[in-house]
Write an enzyme that holds these catalytic residues in place. Structure first.
Site, PDB file in Angstrom:
ATOM      1  N   SER A 135       0.843  -1.188   0.000  1.00 44.61           N
ATOM      2  CA  SER A 135       0.000   0.000   0.000  1.00 44.61           C
ATOM      3  C   SER A 135       0.881   1.242   0.000  1.00 44.61           C
ATOM      4  CB  SER A 135      -0.885   0.008   1.249  1.00 44.61           C
ATOM      5  OG  SER A 135      -1.685   1.157   1.258  1.00 44.61           O
ATOM      6  N   LYS A 161      -0.932  -0.787  -4.480  1.00 46.18           N
ATOM      7  CA  LYS A 161      -2.190  -0.126  -4.132  1.00 46.18           C
ATOM      8  C   LYS A 161      -1.877   1.328  -3.823  1.00 46.18           C
ATOM      9  CE  LYS A 161      -4.855  -0.093   0.096  1.00 46.18           C
ATOM     10  NZ  LYS A 161      -5.626  -0.898   1.086  1.00 46.18           N
ATOM     11  N   LYS A 163      -3.171   5.016  -2.516  1.00 46.07           N
ATOM     12  CA  LYS A 163      -4.183   5.806  -1.821  1.00 46.07           C
ATOM     13  C   LYS A 163      -4.537   6.977  -2.729  1.00 46.07           C
ATOM     14  CE  LYS A 163      -4.432   3.621   2.020  1.00 46.07           C
ATOM     15  NZ  LYS A 163      -5.704   3.012   2.436  1.00 46.07           N
ATOM     16  N   ASP A 189      -7.296   2.961  -3.512  1.00 45.82           N
ATOM     17  CA  ASP A 189      -8.109   2.957  -2.300  1.00 45.82           C
ATOM     18  C   ASP A 189      -8.436   4.408  -1.937  1.00 45.82           C
ATOM     19  OD1 ASP A 189      -7.632   1.658   1.120  1.00 45.82           O
ATOM     20  OD2 ASP A 189      -9.338   2.609   0.099  1.00 45.82           O
ATOM     21  N   GLU A 214     -11.199   0.664  -4.414  1.00 48.66           N
ATOM     22  CA  GLU A 214     -11.614   0.294  -3.065  1.00 48.66           C
ATOM     23  C   GLU A 214     -12.293   1.466  -2.366  1.00 48.66           C
ATOM     24  OE1 GLU A 214      -8.309  -1.065  -0.745  1.00 48.66           O
ATOM     25  OE2 GLU A 214      -9.525  -1.537   1.009  1.00 48.66           O
ATOM     26  N   ASP A 239     -14.266  -2.106   1.837  1.00 47.65           N
ATOM     27  CA  ASP A 239     -13.408  -2.282   3.022  1.00 47.65           C
ATOM     28  C   ASP A 239     -14.210  -1.798   4.231  1.00 47.65           C
ATOM     29  OD1 ASP A 239     -10.200  -0.730   4.016  1.00 47.65           O
ATOM     30  OD2 ASP A 239     -11.619  -1.970   5.114  1.00 47.65           O
ATOM     31  N   LYS A 263     -10.501  -7.788   6.630  1.00 46.11           N
ATOM     32  CA  LYS A 263      -9.638  -7.383   7.741  1.00 46.11           C
ATOM     33  C   LYS A 263     -10.245  -7.957   9.028  1.00 46.11           C
ATOM     34  CE  LYS A 263      -8.212  -2.856   5.938  1.00 46.11           C
ATOM     35  NZ  LYS A 263      -8.397  -1.396   6.128  1.00 46.11           N
ATOM     36  N   GLY A 291      -4.769  -4.671   5.414  1.00 44.87           N
ATOM     37  CA  GLY A 291      -3.787  -4.453   6.475  1.00 44.87           C
ATOM     38  C   GLY A 291      -4.098  -3.182   7.245  1.00 44.87           C
TER      39      GLY A 291
HETATM   40  O1  NPG Z   1      -0.199  -2.491   4.594  1.00 45.05           O
HETATM   41  C1  NPG Z   1      -0.870  -2.143   5.580  1.00 45.05           C
HETATM   42  O2  NPG Z   1      -0.899  -2.751   6.667  1.00 45.05           O
HETATM   43  C2  NPG Z   1      -1.761  -0.929   5.434  1.00 45.05           C
HETATM   44  C3  NPG Z   1      -2.655  -1.091   4.255  1.00 45.05           C
HETATM   45  C4  NPG Z   1      -3.587   0.083   4.145  1.00 45.05           C
HETATM   46  O3  NPG Z   1      -3.504   0.849   3.219  1.00 45.05           O
HETATM   47  N1  NPG Z   1      -4.437   0.236   5.165  1.00 45.05           N
HETATM   48  C5  NPG Z   1      -5.365   1.361   5.144  1.00 45.05           C
HETATM   49  C6  NPG Z   1      -6.662   0.931   4.568  1.00 45.05           C
HETATM   50  O4  NPG Z   1      -7.511   1.810   4.349  1.00 45.05           O
HETATM   51  O5  NPG Z   1      -6.824  -0.242   4.255  1.00 45.05           O
HETATM   52  C7  NPG Z   1      -5.434   1.949   6.507  1.00 45.05           C
HETATM   53  C8  NPG Z   1      -4.355   2.637   6.929  1.00 45.05           C
HETATM   54  C9  NPG Z   1      -4.319   3.204   8.220  1.00 45.05           C
HETATM   55  C10 NPG Z   1      -5.404   3.051   9.064  1.00 45.05           C
HETATM   56  C11 NPG Z   1      -6.506   2.344   8.619  1.00 45.05           C
HETATM   57  C12 NPG Z   1      -6.516   1.775   7.325  1.00 45.05           C
END
Ligand code: NPG
Length: 372
Positions: A135, A161, A163, A189, A214, A239, A263, A291
């Site tokens: 990510s 991925k 953001k 995402d 996403e 998500d 998750k 994650g």
């Molecule tokens: O690789 C990882 O663990 C993070 C993956 C990721 O982008 N998590 C995001 C999400 O929206 O899924 C997230 C980040 C921080 C807090 C909550 C969610």
């Protein structure tokens, strides 16, 4: 087992680089670890709530409080607690899924260590290695973004991925698609940062051959996801909206999503995550493991979950060094050669990792709370 004590550990974990999403820019995670001690062993669970209630309504302080005041007393009062009874014991308390998931994971870890069974064996893993995606946060500029992505390509990640948010979408996607080529898996995402007024704009994402988009809209708004799904070729993935298996079934049947990010913390635990996986497998809806910047404690359990048969897309199960210079367990390191871009599924009992308790003590942000 009879739960004798529940410990709450708060650990400050600086990130190797800032991680920016549409809702926050994080430079350090305050991790809440739960340790359950019972008459036949002890186990660890990681609470995935963020420092602040910006991804969902849960946050670290709130989780610690609800565990202390409501959830731990329920487990401490029970004569016999098993991984498969935690959810039922905690059901009277509404919500607080991430807090509940941490406790369930800790009980499962203790139980499985005692039974000399790995999480993978217990959950139904069918693979010894899992494909890993990575990510990539929102960057200050395109050059910084491309440098970061180039590093992940060198690491061997199998999926990128990005953001995105209004004002940071088309340009970064186009630049990364240019860098990685037309065939590498690329997804985005939005973390609920768009609205129904953006549907025409989001249709432009069809030009980039994305694996999925996403969570473009807010958690509760299934209807607008249905509208977008009808207006765009790119598959939609949910998500934040998917807080349990029933909601997933409803969203899929209404056409709001054709891919699901699983998750365990968001849905209340690994057992609900397996239920969700099974329902999606029935419907032939691909899933992948999301994650929450987990340390090796949660990462180990996630990698085991990601080895179930329905997890056909690379997850956000990155190596430890994606986020942390030093992990609270032995580090997760991407494989090489035939295992390039993959992580090995832990084979030891329980989560299969060992918590470095000296680090938990050294990096503690508050004194440990012991509940009896
Ligand atoms: O690789 C990882 O663990 C993070 C993956 C990721 O982008 N998590 C995001 C999400 O929206 O899924 C997230 C980040 C921080 C807090 C909550 C969610």
């Amino acid at each position: 087992m009879r739960v004798e004590a529940i410990e709450l550990h708060r650990v400050g974990m600086p990130l190797v680089r800032p991680f920016e999403t549409s809702f926050a820019r994080e430079t350090e995670r305050e991790v809440l670890l739960v340790r359950v001690r019972g008459d036949d062993g002890a186990g660890w669970g990681e609470c995935v709530a963020g420092n602040d209630p910006l991804y969902s309504s849960e946050y670290v302080d709130g989780c610690a409080r609800v565990i202390e005041r409501y959830l731990a007393p329920s487990l401490l009062a029970a004569h016999d607690v098993g991984g498969e009874t935690v959810a039922e014991l905690l059901r009277p308390i509404v919500g607080h899924r991430m807090a509940k998931a941490a406790l369930e994971a800790a009980v499962l870890d203790a139980e499985l260590r005692e039974a000399d069974t790995s999480f993978g064996e217990y959950l139904g893993a069918v693979a010894d290695w899992v494909d890993c995606g990575v990510s990539v946060g929102i960057s200050p500029d395109l050059d910084t973004l491309l440098d970061e992505v180039a590093g992940y390509l060198d690491d061997g990640y199998l999926r990128i991925k990005l953001k995105i948010k209004p004002g940071w979408d088309i340009a970064p996607i186009a630049a990364v698609r240019e860098l990685i080529g037309p065939d590498m898996m690329l997804q985005v995402d939005a973390n609920a940062s768009y609205t129904v007024a953006d549907i025409d704009h989001l249709r432009r994402l069809d030009a980039f051959g994305l694996l999925l988009i996403e969570q473009p809209f807010v958690e509760e708004d299934i209807a607008t996801h249905v509208l977008l799904a009808r207006a765009i070729e790119t598959p939609l993935c949910l998500d934040e909206s998917i807080v349990n298996a029933e909601i997933a079934l409803d969203a899929i049947e209404r056409g709001a999503a054709s891919v699901i990010n699983i998750k365990p913390g968001r849905v209340g635990g690994y057992l609900e995550a397996v239920r969700l996986h099974d329902i999606c497998a029935e419907l032939e809806v691909p899933v992948w493991c999301g994650g929450m910047l987990e340390t090796g404690v949660g990462r180990a359990a996630n990698v085991a979950l990601a080895a179930l048969p329905g997890f056909t897309l690379p997850g956000d199960t990155s190596a430890s060094d994606r986020y942390y210079a030093e992990d609270l367990t032995e580090p997760f390191v991407l494989g090489t050669g035939v295992h390039a871009g993959q992580l090995p599924v832990p084979t030891g009992p329980g989560t299969g990792v060992t918590v470095r308790e000296e680090l938990v003590r050294e990096w503690a942000t508050t004194p440990v709370v012991v509940l009896r």
